[in-house]
Design a protein around this motif. Structure first.
Motif, PDB file in Angstrom:
ATOM      1  N   HIS A 202      39.696  35.652  31.126  1.00 30.37           N
ATOM      2  CA  HIS A 202      38.631  36.653  31.313  1.00 30.37           C
ATOM      3  C   HIS A 202      38.302  37.401  30.026  1.00 30.37           C
ATOM      4  O   HIS A 202      37.926  38.574  30.057  1.00 30.37           O
ATOM      5  N   LYS A 316      39.504  30.538  33.534  1.00 35.97           N
ATOM      6  CA  LYS A 316      39.190  31.970  33.599  1.00 35.97           C
ATOM      7  C   LYS A 316      38.081  32.322  32.619  1.00 35.97           C
ATOM      8  O   LYS A 316      38.160  33.301  31.859  1.00 35.97           O
ATOM      9  N   THR A 320      35.319  40.006  34.197  1.00 36.07           N
ATOM     10  CA  THR A 320      35.642  40.766  35.393  1.00 36.07           C
ATOM     11  C   THR A 320      34.871  42.072  35.434  1.00 36.07           C
ATOM     12  O   THR A 320      34.434  42.603  34.398  1.00 36.07           O
ATOM     13  N   GLY A 324      38.305  44.724  38.287  1.00 34.43           N
ATOM     14  CA  GLY A 324      39.136  43.584  37.930  1.00 34.43           C
ATOM     15  C   GLY A 324      38.812  42.308  38.657  1.00 34.43           C
ATOM     16  O   GLY A 324      39.572  41.340  38.585  1.00 34.43           O
ATOM     17  N   ARG A 325      37.668  42.263  39.359  1.00 37.94           N
ATOM     18  CA  ARG A 325      37.289  41.059  40.086  1.00 37.94           C
ATOM     19  C   ARG A 325      36.383  40.191  39.231  1.00 37.94           C
ATOM     20  O   ARG A 325      35.507  40.707  38.531  1.00 37.94           O
ATOM     21  N   PRO A 326      36.545  38.868  39.280  1.00 42.88           N
ATOM     22  CA  PRO A 326      35.703  38.002  38.449  1.00 42.88           C
ATOM     23  C   PRO A 326      34.247  38.068  38.863  1.00 42.88           C
ATOM     24  O   PRO A 326      33.920  38.044  40.054  1.00 42.88           O
ATOM     25  N   ARG A 361      42.137  42.387  43.583  1.00 40.89           N
ATOM     26  CA  ARG A 361      42.235  41.678  42.310  1.00 40.89           C
ATOM     27  C   ARG A 361      42.991  40.370  42.493  1.00 40.89           C
ATOM     28  O   ARG A 361      44.076  40.347  43.059  1.00 40.89           O
ATOM     29  N   GLU A 364      47.079  36.515  38.841  1.00 30.77           N
ATOM     30  CA  GLU A 364      46.755  35.945  37.539  1.00 30.77           C
ATOM     31  C   GLU A 364      47.815  34.958  37.062  1.00 30.77           C
ATOM     32  O   GLU A 364      47.974  34.731  35.886  1.00 30.77           O
ATOM     33  N   SER A 374      40.920  32.922  40.258  1.00 29.93           N
ATOM     34  CA  SER A 374      39.938  33.327  39.252  1.00 29.93           C
ATOM     35  C   SER A 374      39.890  32.320  38.118  1.00 29.93           C
ATOM     36  O   SER A 374      39.085  32.452  37.201  1.00 29.93           O
TER      37      SER A 374
END
Length: 381
Positions: A202, A316, A320, A324-326, A361, A364, A374
């Motif tokens: 991200h 990724k 975001t 914190g969300r894509p 979220r 990861e 994500s």
């Protein structure tokens, strides 16, 4: 997206395609038959091996895992968690990846590099998962956990007396006739023709870094497998047409637990190492996976007639939002169009909501739950 490679089968017809580059430094192009780290697609292979042992009478799906692995899962939890709960992710045992990569909780990717050449035992991975708080009473809810499938690997070791990766290789990979699928063991390299695998995280890693060389003992029977799109098509076709399991065990594999998002909407059904999602042309079965630098999707029609398998080499890539969300990316929509055309034909309508975002979220880890991944923008949805 730097590069992608895919294979589609419809009966006897085959389409193989590749786009983009496999190496940013040299401009080397991708190939449709590149070997690729397929992440959690490994779980389907592990589940088949467990179900084969069940068919042979060596494993009872509803027996407590403590009956087989009393030292690894002792006490009350060993009596409450069954083999089936491990296979369909209803055990409540936490995923070990958060503890394996602790820097991620602080917004740093330092753990990725610290683990690159680190060999870790299955017992260590399992201890990380079991030392975390139980997520819910076993059998009462659903939560994707790679710890479950490391435990299933050790279950195979216990009932066969052999290394689980050797069991899966002999009874699943070779039986399906796969020629370019293997476990790398402690070798961090991909030996066959392959792409470099670039991780962006991200935007935290800028420019994206190549993680194609990695010691995958950190994934084991949950996600270490290397394969090609063509081999994945063959595997799911052979599986769903009854070539790897007796009918009773294949029915068990396709008996699903509903997977819901935070709003309570059903987004998939998860069976035993395989899931089902809806498409414009009906339900399909398979799995997806993500590792550092790579994403994979492998899906098949229910009757095994049509398959689609895809690998891509930038993970990724989405940015975001403040929570914190894509944020949806054009590549996400392109992948959805490709998947729909591959599985349903080019005249099929695209789905209207291809990538509903989770309300929390996403994890990861390198083997993050597919339905919240994500890393791919694909997966359960």
């Amino acid at each position: 997206m730097y590069g992608a490679y895919a294979s589609v089968r419809d009966g006897d017809a085959v389409w193989n395609g590749a786009t983009g580059v496999a190496d940013l430094a040299t401009g080397r192009p991708t190939r449709a038959d590149m070997e690729h780290r397929v992440g959690s697609v490994t779980k389907s292979f592990t589940a088949v091996a467990v179900l084969q042992q069940s068919a042979a009478g060596r494993i009872r799906l509803d027996a407590p895992i403590g009956d087989y692995l009393p030292a690894l899962v002792p006490g009350e939890r060993g009596r409450a968690v069954t083999v089936r709960m491990l296979m369909n992710h209803t055990s409540g045992i936490a995923d070990y990846t958060a503890r394996a990569f602790p820097s991620l909780a602080q917004g740093s990717t330092a753990s990725l590099d610290e683990f690159r050449h680190r060999t870790v035992s299955p017992a260590r991975l399992i201890s990380w998962g079991l030392d975390a708080p139980q997520l819910f009473p076993p059998g009462t809810d659903w939560s994707y956990s790679n710890t479950n499938y490391i435990l299933l690997g050790e279950l195979l070791r216990a009932v066969t007396g052999q290394d689980p990766e050797e069991v899966i290789t002999r009874d699943v990979i070779r039986r399906a006739g796969l020629r370019h699928t293997h476990f790398p063991g402690t070798d961090p390299r991909i030996e066959g023709p392959h792409s470099k695998l670039y991780e962006s995280f991200h935007g935290l890693i800028d420019p994206p870094r190549d993680y194609s060389e990695y010691d995958m003992t950190m994934a084991g029977t949950a996600g270490a497998l290397i394969s090609t799109p063509q081999d994945l098509d063959t595997f799911y076709r052979t599986l769903l047409r009854g070539g790897l399991l007796p009918g009773a065990q294949l029915r068990e594999m396709r008996t699903t637990t509903l997977v819901k998002d935070e709003s309570g909407r059903v987004i998939a059904g998860y069976g035993l190492g395989i899931y089902t999602i809806d498409t414009p042309c009906g339900p399909v079965w398979g799995h997806d996976g993500s590792v550092w630098g790579a994403g994979t999707t492998a899906l098949s029609s229910a009757d095994g007639t049509r398959q689609f398998a895809l690998g891509f080499n930038l993970a990724k890539y989405q940015r975001t939002d403040a929570d914190g969300r894509p944020v949806p990316h054009p590549v996400d929509a392109a992948l959805d169009r490709l998947q729909t055309a591959a599985l349903c034909g080019t005249g099929a309508p695209a789905s209207t909501d291809p990538f509903p975002l989770p309300q929390t979220r996403p994890p990861e880890g390198p083997l993050a739950p597919p339905y919240l991944s994500s890393a791919t923008g694909q997966g359960l949805r």
